[in-house]
Design an enzyme around this catalytic site. Structure first.
Site, short mmCIF file in Angstrom:
data_model
loop_
_atom_site.label_atom_id
_atom_site.label_comp_id
_atom_site.label_asym_id
_atom_site.label_seq_id
_atom_site.Cartn_x
_atom_site.Cartn_y
_atom_site.Cartn_z
N SER A 71 -6.23 20.39 51.67
CA SER A 71 -5.89 21.81 51.61
C SER A 71 -4.60 21.96 50.83
CB SER A 71 -5.71 22.35 53.02
OG SER A 71 -4.57 21.71 53.59
N LYS A 72 -4.18 23.19 50.69
CA LYS A 72 -2.96 23.49 49.96
C LYS A 72 -1.76 22.74 50.57
CE LYS A 72 -1.10 27.30 47.51
NZ LYS A 72 -1.56 27.71 46.30
N ARG A 73 -1.78 22.67 51.88
CA ARG A 73 -0.71 21.98 52.60
C ARG A 73 -0.55 20.53 52.13
NH1 ARG A 73 -1.57 19.16 57.46
NH2 ARG A 73 -3.73 19.86 57.40
N GLY A 108 -1.39 19.49 49.16
CA GLY A 108 -1.15 19.41 47.72
C GLY A 108 -2.39 19.75 46.91
#
Ligand code: GLU
Length: 491
Positions: free
Chosen positions: A254-256, A258
């Protein structure tokens, strides 16, 4: 004779190109280049509701930045174009009509309200959702009546209701599906646009694709594709599905973790060489230990068989480490060119533009060891460029020193440095080491005072080199200013 190797990256322009997608493109590209094959870019833009303006340009820019060049594609053509699916609608329509004529597909006139209600009921009964095949057995009269009423049908494939469908995947091995679990899926929508399944098969055949390389989320589509291949009498390609990217905690990336768009990495100061090496080695390895590989080495050694079935872990710390390694390996001219746009953007507005590339080149060797990202460079080198250093004069007073001793150190240094005829590292060394002794200071104390005075910072590149690049005039001026500031500081 074996067929030539032709692979395609087939993104849908529904958003940004993420690391997961880039990884597919990279496996395609490495496989093609390793085998002297052809890498094709095909834009799967048949879902008009999800199309994002500018996505195609953005993804091409990302692929180019990484150096993943394509041999056939939308912007350059090729023998099997057009390479936008939205420009190939006739081909899909013809295939769908042929399948209807052969009796492998049929027109479905069910209204969306009926389908929605059916789906809700299935969910309530905890049944897998799927079309109930109402239109599969319409009589000629019933069909004619629907047509006469002006209902625009979709075309559905007549999936066998029993038996199994299997295929061999180069990474996952033999995969088997029960046909009874697959519903009569839509191939052509009522607006004449194909679904992914039909367009994908028609194009992979028409473009003579030898290997389909893509993420594991597409495995469940394969039996549908195989039904279409068989009904059209086409030979299916070989399948290579690779596991999804996960974070170090093994959760879907996920965005978390990267999972941001590729070009965000560029804008964050990662080098394309780093990204290329890093992405290629997520879930693929030469020997389970080699981490640093050039583009050439990757092309030479790449094989599909070494894509792991598990372990596609995206490790951000490793990425940062690797970027530092690649930054350190750059020639100074190259580093200068790459740093310039980041400096232009990151240095305070007060610094005169355009920046002097010759001066930037002098500064770069001083920070090359320390920068992990190009975006860090402006902060590291700021004091080389700005006119006014803004710092707390209390910082000038080094450990175990008084304000008076610091003042004296600065004043004597200023006088002696003024007299230097050549302002190079050797001359500074010869002057300042004995001077420390003369002043009754440790060399480290004097250097610390001078460092703060000429840079406004307490941690910098080696002092003498820094002073040489700053130049005599600027160093003297800054020491002078430091004296004035320190005098203002109440003792
Ligand atoms: N258009 C699909 C995607 O967005 C392509 C999948 C495939 O490679 O078949 O990923």
């Amino acid at each position: 004779m074996t067929e030539p190797i032709r692979v395609r990256f087939a993104p849908s322009p529904t958003g940004f190109l993420h690391v997961g997608g880039v990884r597919t493109a990279m496996f395609d590209w490495l496989f093609a280049r390793h085998n002297g094959g052809t890498f094709i870019l095909r834009i799967e833009d048949t879902d008009i509701t999800r199309k994002v303006e500018g996505a195609v340009e953005y993804l091409m820019e990302g692929l180019k930045w990484l150096g993943l060049d394509w041999d056939e594609g939308p912007d350059m053509g090729g023998d099997y174009g057009p390479y936008y699916q939205s420009q190939r609608l006739d081909l899909y329509k013809q295939a769908a009509e042929r399948l209807v004529e052969q009796g492998d597909a049929y027109c479905c006139y069910c209204a969306s309200e009926r389908l929605d209600a059916m789906r809700k009921e299935q969910v309530a009964r905890k049944q897998p959702p799927g079309y109930d095949r109402l239109c599969r057995n319409l009589s000629l009269q019933e069909r004619a009546a629907k047509e006469a009423a002006g209902i625009k049908p979709v075309v559905r494939f007549k999936v066998p209701t029993e038996g199994q469908t299997s295929f061999h995947d180069i990474i996952y091995g033999d995969v088997v599906f029960e046909n009874s679990n697959i519903d009569d899926f839509v191939m052509l929508k009522s607006d004449g646009y194909p679904t992914y399944h039909l367009a994908n098969v028609v194009d992979d055949h028409a473009m003579k694709i030898s290997h389909v390389i893509r993420g594991e989320e597409w495995i469940s589509s394969v039996p549908r594709h195989l039904f279409i291949y068989k009904a059209l009498g086409y030979q299916p390609p070989l399948y290579v599905h690779h596991p999804l990217l996960v974070g170090p905690d093994r959760a879907k990336l996920s965005k978390r973790h990267g999972d941001v768009s590729l070009l965000e990495y560029r804008d964050q100061g990662y080098l394309p060489e780093t990204m290329f090496n890093f992405i290629a080695l997520i879930g693929w390895s030469l020997d389970d230990k080699t981490e640093l590989m050039t583009r050439r080495q990757l092309i030479d050694t790449f094989s599909l068989e070494r894509i792991g079935k598990t372990g596609a872990i995206f490790n951000r710390e490793k990425l940062d480490w690797m970027n530092g390694v690649y930054i350190r390996s750059l020639a100074i001219d190259d580093l200068t060119q790459r740093a310039l746009p980041f400096l232009d953007k990151g240095l305070p507005e007060s610094v005169k533009r355009p920046l002097n590339a010759g001066y930037v080149k002098q500064v770069m060797p001083l920070i090359q060891e320390r920068a992990k990202k190009l975006t860090e460079i402006p902060e590291l080198v700021k004091f080389f460029f700005i006119e006014e250093l803004n710092y707390d004069p209390a910082l000038l007073i080094a450990k175990n020193m008084t304000r008076e001793a610091t003042l004296k150190a600065l004043e004597v240094s200023l006088q002696r440095m003024k007299q230097l005829s050549s302002f190079d590292e050797g001359a500074l060394e010869t002057l300042l080491r004995p001077l420390a002794e003369e002043l009754g200071l440790k060399a480290g104390q004097l250097f610390s005072v001078l460092r703060t005075a000429v840079t406004g910072e307490t941690a910098t590149p080696p002092l003498f080199q820094t002073m040489v690049v700053l130049g005599k005039d600027r160093c003297l001026k800054r020491i002078d200013e430091a004296i004035a500031e320190l005098k203002k500081l109440s003792s």
